[in-house]
Design a protein around this motif. Structure first.
Motif, PDB file in Angstrom:
ATOM      1  N   MET A  64       0.767  -1.290   0.169  1.00 18.90           N
ATOM      2  CA  MET A  64      -0.066   0.013   0.068  1.00 18.90           C
ATOM      3  C   MET A  64       0.836   1.450   0.019  1.00 18.90           C
ATOM      4  O   MET A  64       1.797   1.324   0.878  1.00 18.90           O
ATOM      5  N   SER A  65       0.517   2.106  -0.734  1.00 18.82           N
ATOM      6  CA  SER A  65       1.551   3.275  -0.862  1.00 18.82           C
ATOM      7  C   SER A  65       1.054   4.449   0.186  1.00 18.82           C
ATOM      8  O   SER A  65      -0.042   4.003   0.666  1.00 18.82           O
ATOM      9  N   ALA A  66       2.114   5.445   0.424  1.00 12.69           N
ATOM     10  CA  ALA A  66       1.557   6.347   1.475  1.00 12.69           C
ATOM     11  C   ALA A  66       0.212   7.052   0.989  1.00 12.69           C
ATOM     12  O   ALA A  66      -0.564   7.485   2.071  1.00 12.69           O
ATOM     13  N   ASP A  67      -0.133   7.272  -0.143  1.00 13.32           N
ATOM     14  CA  ASP A  67      -1.307   8.011  -0.615  1.00 13.32           C
ATOM     15  C   ASP A  67      -2.482   7.055  -0.451  1.00 13.32           C
ATOM     16  O   ASP A  67      -3.608   7.721  -0.014  1.00 13.32           O
ATOM     17  N   GLU A  68      -2.384   5.899  -0.756  1.00 18.14           N
ATOM     18  CA  GLU A  68      -3.495   4.972  -0.444  1.00 18.14           C
ATOM     19  C   GLU A  68      -3.704   4.633   0.971  1.00 18.14           C
ATOM     20  O   GLU A  68      -4.840   4.780   1.553  1.00 18.14           O
ATOM     21  N   LEU A  69      -2.637   4.692   2.002  1.00 23.67           N
ATOM     22  CA  LEU A  69      -2.634   4.642   3.214  1.00 23.67           C
ATOM     23  C   LEU A  69      -3.463   5.843   3.998  1.00 23.67           C
ATOM     24  O   LEU A  69      -4.351   5.800   4.664  1.00 23.67           O
ATOM     25  N   ARG A  70      -3.041   7.023   3.344  1.00 28.38           N
ATOM     26  CA  ARG A  70      -3.613   8.140   3.779  1.00 28.38           C
ATOM     27  C   ARG A  70      -5.046   8.532   3.567  1.00 28.38           C
ATOM     28  O   ARG A  70      -5.990   8.921   4.119  1.00 28.38           O
ATOM     29  N   ALA A  71      -5.387   7.918   2.305  1.00 30.53           N
ATOM     30  CA  ALA A  71      -6.816   7.912   1.829  1.00 30.53           C
ATOM     31  C   ALA A  71      -7.588   6.977   2.759  1.00 30.53           C
ATOM     32  O   ALA A  71      -8.623   7.569   3.060  1.00 30.53           O
ATOM     33  N   SER A  72      -7.234   5.964   2.789  1.00 32.08           N
ATOM     34  CA  SER A  72      -7.865   4.904   3.880  1.00 32.08           C
ATOM     35  C   SER A  72      -8.083   5.393   5.125  1.00 32.08           C
ATOM     36  O   SER A  72      -9.221   5.586   5.773  1.00 32.08           O
ATOM     37  N   LEU A  73      -7.021   6.161   5.823  1.00 27.59           N
ATOM     38  CA  LEU A  73      -7.146   6.632   7.015  1.00 27.59           C
ATOM     39  C   LEU A  73      -8.017   7.801   7.222  1.00 27.59           C
ATOM     40  O   LEU A  73      -9.054   8.157   7.853  1.00 27.59           O
ATOM     41  N   ASP A  74      -8.245   8.808   6.017  1.00 28.79           N
ATOM     42  CA  ASP A  74      -9.141   9.544   5.882  1.00 28.79           C
ATOM     43  C   ASP A  74     -10.445   9.281   5.895  1.00 28.79           C
ATOM     44  O   ASP A  74     -11.523   9.875   6.382  1.00 28.79           O
TER      45      ASP A  74
END
Length: 88
Positions: free
Chosen positions: A1-11
């Motif tokens: 999982m990329s940092a952007d995907e992780l950020r989107a998931s957490l958001d």
């Protein structure tokens, strides 16, 4: 999982996590302060609203955030298979 995907998931889960944490925090603070009298609570709230307290709390929050970021970065770099600088 990329940092952007992780950020989107957490958001996407932010409101749910905030609601859960708020309930926990209220219960925890009620337990912590349950032995104080109303006068002691009033004095504490007065202190929390003071400039020295605001300065202390702001500095503490910044330092805590910086420590979390740095320790997370170090942890990521120590993971097996992590490439140099890939978790910065």
């Amino acid at each position: 999982m990329s940092a952007d995907e992780l950020r989107a998931s957490l958001d996407a889960k932010r409101q749910q996590m905030l609601k859960a944490f708020t309930g926990y925090a209220l219960a925890r603070y009620a337990k912590v302060y349950e032995t104080l009298s109303m006068e002691q609570l009033r004095q504490y709230v007065e202190f929390l609203r003071s400039e020295p307290s605001k300065h202390y709390n702001d500095a503490s929050i910044r330092a805590f955030g910086e420590a979390l970021v740095e320790s997370s970065r170090e942890f990521g770099q120590r993971l097996p298979g992590a490439r140099d600088q890939s978790n910065t």
